[in-house]
Design an enzyme around this catalytic site. Sequence first.
Site, mmCIF file in Angstrom:
data_model
loop_
_atom_site.group_PDB
_atom_site.id
_atom_site.type_symbol
_atom_site.label_atom_id
_atom_site.label_comp_id
_atom_site.label_asym_id
_atom_site.label_seq_id
_atom_site.Cartn_x
_atom_site.Cartn_y
_atom_site.Cartn_z
ATOM 1 N N ASN A 1 4.375 7.495 -5.847
ATOM 2 C CA ASN A 1 2.996 7.792 -6.260
ATOM 3 C C ASN A 1 2.803 9.301 -6.436
ATOM 4 O OD1 ASN A 1 0.252 7.914 -6.592
ATOM 5 N ND2 ASN A 1 -0.266 6.780 -4.734
ATOM 6 N N LYS B 1 0.837 -1.209 0.000
ATOM 7 C CA LYS B 1 0.000 0.000 0.000
ATOM 8 C C LYS B 1 0.871 1.259 0.000
ATOM 9 C CE LYS B 1 -3.635 2.705 0.639
ATOM 10 N NZ LYS B 1 -4.525 3.007 -0.493
ATOM 11 N N CYS C 1 -2.186 10.284 -6.239
ATOM 12 C CA CYS C 1 -3.372 9.962 -5.434
ATOM 13 C C CYS C 1 -4.358 11.131 -5.493
ATOM 14 C CB CYS C 1 -2.986 9.676 -3.984
ATOM 15 S SG CYS C 1 -4.489 9.365 -3.008
ATOM 16 N N GLY D 1 -6.201 -3.875 -10.168
ATOM 17 C CA GLY D 1 -6.749 -3.147 -9.026
ATOM 18 C C GLY D 1 -8.191 -3.537 -8.758
HETATM 19 C C1 SIN Z 1 -4.177 6.258 -4.881
HETATM 20 O O1 SIN Z 1 -5.110 6.468 -5.659
HETATM 21 O O2 SIN Z 1 -3.020 6.532 -5.169
HETATM 22 C C2 SIN Z 1 -4.448 5.666 -3.537
HETATM 23 C C3 SIN Z 1 -5.886 5.557 -3.240
HETATM 24 C C4 SIN Z 1 -6.175 6.099 -1.880
HETATM 25 O O3 SIN Z 1 -5.703 5.563 -0.874
HETATM 26 O O4 SIN Z 1 -6.917 7.098 -1.795
#
Ligand code: SIN
Length: 307
Positions: free
Chosen positions: A123, A43, A126, A267
């Site tokens: 990332n 995660k 998000c 996903g």
């Molecule tokens: C993401 O979209 O990078 C993560 C999703 C989230 O935890 O909101």
Amino acid sequence: MLKTTVAGIELEHPIFNAAGPLDATLEELTVLGESHAAAITMKSCTLEAREGNPEPRYQDIPHGSLNSMGLPNLGYKKYIAFAPLLKKYNKPIIASVSGLSLEDNLTIIQALNDAPVDLIEFNLSCPNVIGKPQMGYDPEQTDDVLGKIMHITKKPLGVKLPPYFDFVHFEQIAAILNRNNVRFVTCINAIGNALVIDPEKEQVIIRPKNGFGGLGGAYVKPTALANVRKFSELLNPTIDIVGVGGISSGTDVFEFILAGATAVQIGTTFMKEKHGCFERIEREFNELMAKKGYETIEDVKGNLKTL
Ligand code: SIN
């Protein structure tokens, strides 16, 4: 099994989990280790643990999903502690980093230098942290942050991108990724800030952000394919592309590889179908490759024909 590589790291086959669903706890990561997924993506983590956004924050919808999770995670130290425990599964471990500031990201990336993770997915995309724009839509900030991060990382580091829709934006971002020598790109994250309405209740379907959330699943596959294709045209050939967005069958995997991906992540389908999806999708992909007479991923990668 058709082997492939991402940033020089070998995968037994090209199919594994996307950062997000069912990968936040040691229990979930252990099940992923035991599953047929070719790698374990953890995660997206932040410096401190986060509860995430209020529930309901994930809903299945007819052809996909809407989520506004808000990065619920245990904090980066836990994922660094989990990595050695996951080594026994003999598959690459991918840390996903989504710090809330440059300083947080530098701290996490520095700490990962000494952790037994094989790849880092940074990332940039998000869409669900309230009050925080997606960095991937700010080219100047992306360039600045990547410059600093690439300078300190000792791991093969790639970026998870938001979807782009305009060729000028693809060109801007590709130039930044080429200049900073990222090792791979993962595209796409959910299409941000979509709205789904329940007409019976005359109401939105998730609580955070008054119902706006990231759209995933089959709705986003054509956008995801377009992003993989465009980046495969614009990026240095040394930068691998991992496709994600609406993959639910072996044929979908084949299409993403034709568009230029070397591997794919699952996903929404993983969330719906749970861990059996990796074996099913890989079997379907192998059958299709055999039927078409292809023996390696390289036989197909990027070979999309135009009219
Ligand atoms: C993401 O979209 O990078 C993560 C999703 C989230 O935890 O909101």
